[in-house]
Design a protein around this motif. Structure first.
Motif, PDB file in Angstrom:
ATOM      1  N   LEU A  46      53.023  40.413  45.670  1.00 26.71           N
ATOM      2  CA  LEU A  46      51.624  40.276  45.825  1.00 26.71           C
ATOM      3  C   LEU A  46      50.653  41.088  44.787  1.00 26.71           C
ATOM      4  N   GLU A  47      50.033  40.996  44.068  1.00 23.66           N
ATOM      5  CA  GLU A  47      49.456  41.362  43.119  1.00 23.66           C
ATOM      6  C   GLU A  47      48.159  40.792  42.718  1.00 23.66           C
ATOM      7  N   ASN A  48      46.951  41.470  42.090  1.00 21.19           N
ATOM      8  CA  ASN A  48      45.950  41.035  42.491  1.00 21.19           C
ATOM      9  C   ASN A  48      45.874  40.010  40.864  1.00 21.19           C
ATOM     10  N   VAL A  49      44.564  38.745  41.189  1.00 21.24           N
ATOM     11  CA  VAL A  49      43.995  37.809  40.918  1.00 21.24           C
ATOM     12  C   VAL A  49      42.382  37.848  40.325  1.00 21.24           C
ATOM     13  N   VAL A  50      41.569  38.697  40.665  1.00 17.94           N
ATOM     14  CA  VAL A  50      40.696  39.074  39.935  1.00 17.94           C
ATOM     15  C   VAL A  50      40.772  40.096  39.030  1.00 17.94           C
ATOM     16  N   THR A 173      26.521  31.254  44.519  1.00 14.57           N
ATOM     17  CA  THR A 173      28.213  31.123  43.883  1.00 14.57           C
ATOM     18  C   THR A 173      28.763  32.216  43.854  1.00 14.57           C
ATOM     19  N   ASN A 174      29.727  32.721  43.902  1.00 11.81           N
ATOM     20  CA  ASN A 174      30.390  33.668  43.551  1.00 11.81           C
ATOM     21  C   ASN A 174      30.539  33.798  42.075  1.00 11.81           C
ATOM     22  N   HIS A 175      30.683  34.772  41.254  1.00  9.90           N
ATOM     23  CA  HIS A 175      31.283  34.505  39.713  1.00  9.90           C
ATOM     24  C   HIS A 175      33.214  35.408  40.083  1.00  9.90           C
ATOM     25  N   SER A 176      33.303  35.452  40.229  1.00  8.54           N
ATOM     26  CA  SER A 176      35.260  35.884  40.673  1.00  8.54           C
ATOM     27  C   SER A 176      35.145  35.379  39.306  1.00  8.54           C
ATOM     28  N   TYR A 177      36.495  36.331  38.142  1.00  5.96           N
ATOM     29  CA  TYR A 177      37.063  36.140  37.669  1.00  5.96           C
ATOM     30  C   TYR A 177      38.392  36.207  37.863  1.00  5.96           C
ATOM     31  N   PHE A 178      39.257  34.501  38.019  1.00  9.39           N
ATOM     32  CA  PHE A 178      40.348  34.014  37.651  1.00  9.39           C
ATOM     33  C   PHE A 178      41.268  34.382  37.252  1.00  9.39           C
ATOM     34  N   ASN A 179      42.441  35.312  37.204  1.00  8.89           N
ATOM     35  CA  ASN A 179      43.442  35.320  36.690  1.00  8.89           C
ATOM     36  C   ASN A 179      45.326  34.906  37.662  1.00  8.89           C
ATOM     37  N   LEU A 180      45.825  34.188  37.084  1.00  7.72           N
ATOM     38  CA  LEU A 180      46.805  33.963  38.122  1.00  7.72           C
ATOM     39  C   LEU A 180      47.538  34.739  37.734  1.00  7.72           C
ATOM     40  N   SER A 181      48.131  35.384  36.456  1.00 14.48           N
ATOM     41  CA  SER A 181      49.442  36.098  36.043  1.00 14.48           C
ATOM     42  C   SER A 181      49.587  37.293  36.241  1.00 14.48           C
ATOM     43  N   GLY A 182      48.290  38.027  38.076  1.00 15.36           N
ATOM     44  CA  GLY A 182      48.675  39.072  38.735  1.00 15.36           C
ATOM     45  C   GLY A 182      48.673  40.192  37.399  1.00 15.36           C
ATOM     46  N   ASP A 183      47.838  40.668  37.980  1.00 20.19           N
ATOM     47  CA  ASP A 183      47.726  42.219  38.078  1.00 20.19           C
ATOM     48  C   ASP A 183      47.430  42.022  36.433  1.00 20.19           C
ATOM     49  N   LEU A 184      46.899  41.387  35.990  1.00 22.94           N
ATOM     50  CA  LEU A 184      46.031  40.766  34.686  1.00 22.94           C
ATOM     51  C   LEU A 184      47.440  41.542  33.728  1.00 22.94           C
ATOM     52  N   LYS A 185      48.248  40.389  33.607  1.00 25.06           N
ATOM     53  CA  LYS A 185      49.713  40.808  32.511  1.00 25.06           C
ATOM     54  C   LYS A 185      49.101  39.795  31.566  1.00 25.06           C
ATOM     55  N   ASN A 186      48.584  38.914  32.158  1.00 20.32           N
ATOM     56  CA  ASN A 186      48.667  38.016  30.965  1.00 20.32           C
ATOM     57  C   ASN A 186      47.464  37.482  30.415  1.00 20.32           C
ATOM     58  N   THR A 187      46.180  37.140  29.652  1.00 19.64           N
ATOM     59  CA  THR A 187      44.808  36.394  29.669  1.00 19.64           C
ATOM     60  C   THR A 187      45.641  34.768  30.019  1.00 19.64           C
ATOM     61  N   ILE A 188      44.397  34.144  30.154  1.00 19.05           N
ATOM     62  CA  ILE A 188      44.171  33.127  30.663  1.00 19.05           C
ATOM     63  C   ILE A 188      44.768  31.602  29.639  1.00 19.05           C
ATOM     64  N   HIS A 189      44.724  32.094  28.241  1.00 14.83           N
ATOM     65  CA  HIS A 189      45.392  31.154  27.424  1.00 14.83           C
ATOM     66  C   HIS A 189      46.039  29.912  27.925  1.00 14.83           C
TER      67      HIS A 189
END
Length: 345
Positions: A46-50, A173-189
């Motif tokens: 489990l890791e944070n994705v926002v 709308t909702n303005h969540s910024y998603f990053n599926l790498s988990g815990d912001l390990k990487n950018t979204i490139h």
């Protein structure tokens, strides 16, 4: 399944929805802000994705609208005004000469009433707010209900509902910024995106919709088949450049596929599918996100998250042919967006 409650800064409450898979979504009553979303990777971790702040006090200003509910009108309104039934309404100019995301005192800045609930297979929060006639310059007394629902299939649903006693613009709308790498390990490139869309709304140099549509064929805006976000960051075409070398555009959905958007991150194995009855969305790839803000996991930087702002188009207030944001008196505004998390197969 459960709902946990925590006092924040002696003035807010944070509610955490937890399902039987361990997935959780945390929300504060200030701005209806989603502060954290813990989702398993392919190994079950489990890791944070926002994106969320480390210090909750930073949400009071929150210039990037991390996780916030947006209203009455999401997006930019040209010139900070609109004409309705022959009357001109002037709004807060909080983005240069323009009006952005409901203004400085929009829904991201109010304390919502929150009622937690639980059913046999869901947990959720019912958020309500009454926006008075004249708030932010908008007409009509508007009663708003936003419901956050988490089920055991790792689906997170946002239901939006509102009624007004006068005709008024609204698109939430909702303005969540998603990053599926988990815990912001990487950018979204390296996020791969598919969007059921053939047209975007062109922007001018101030990020205002021009009223002109652009076909996505043979451009970096063509996500009908999966492609990485990196391609758009590196594209030097006019529309990518005006947005700060990336995306901040309204995509009009074809409504040919069950899921309007799919997002995958190969390294983590996370897959996000978005289903909605909204006519389109703004995809924003945090091109303007400044460096150095302290987040739950490290510090902010450009391209750290991607927003999928499902909504109608505020360009419809000035140009014909766009998905309308007008709600008539006594009618019900009712929209839904479902975020389904799973693993790349």
């Amino acid at each position: 399944m459960k709902v946990e409650t925590t006092d924040i800064l002696g003035k807010w409450k944070e509610y955490t929805l937890v399902n039987e898979q361990g997935m959780s979504v945390s929300v504060i009553n200030f701005g209806g802000i989603i502060t954290e979303m813990l989702v398993p990777n392919r190994n079950g971790k489990l890791e944070n994705v926002v994106i969320g702040f480390k210090n909750y006090a930073d949400y009071e200003t929150n210039p990037n609208y991390f996780g916030a509910l947006i209203g009455r009108v999401a997006g930019r309104i040209q010139g900070g005004e609109f004409v309705l039934n022959g009357k001109t309404y002037s709004l807060d100019h909080n983005d240069g000469d323009n009006h952005l995301h409901g203004g400085a005192s929009g829904f991201h800045q109010v304390i919502w009433n929150v009622d937690p609930f639980q059913t046999s297979d869901t947990v959720g929060l019912k958020l309500t707010h009454k926006s008075l006639d004249g708030d932010g310059g908008y007409p009509g007394n508007l009663d708003v209900t936003v419901t956050y629902i988490l089920n055991n299939d790792n689906q997170f649903t946002i239901d939006y509902a509102a009624t007004s006693d006068q005709v008024t613009p609204i698109t939430l709308t909702n303005h969540s910024y998603f990053n599926l790498s988990g815990d912001l390990k990487n950018t979204i490139h390296h996020h791969h995106i598919t969007i059921d869309s053939e047209e975007i709304v062109k922007l001018d140099e101030k990020l205002i919709p021009t009223g002109k549509l652009m076909n996505v064929f043979n451009t970096s805006f063509d996500f009908r088949e999966s492609r990485s976000l990196r391609e758009g960051f590196n594209d030097k075409s006019e529309q990518n450049t005006v947005a700060g070398n990336g995306y901040d555009h309204y995509f009009i959905f074809n409504k040919k596929k069950e899921n309007a958007v799919t997002v995958s991150d190969e390294k983590s194995g996370r897959l996000l599918m978005i289903k909605t009855d909204q006519p389109g969305m703004v995809m924003y790839t945090s091109n303007m996100l400044e460096d150095g803000m302290e987040l739950k996991e490290g510090f902010s930087e450009k391209y750290l998250g991607v927003c999928f702002e499902t909504q109608a188009s505020p360009a419809s207030l000035h140009y014909p042919g766009f998905p309308s944001v007008i709600l008539k008196a006594g009618e019900q505004y009712k929209k839904q967006t479902v975020f389904s998390f799973s693993i790349v197969r």
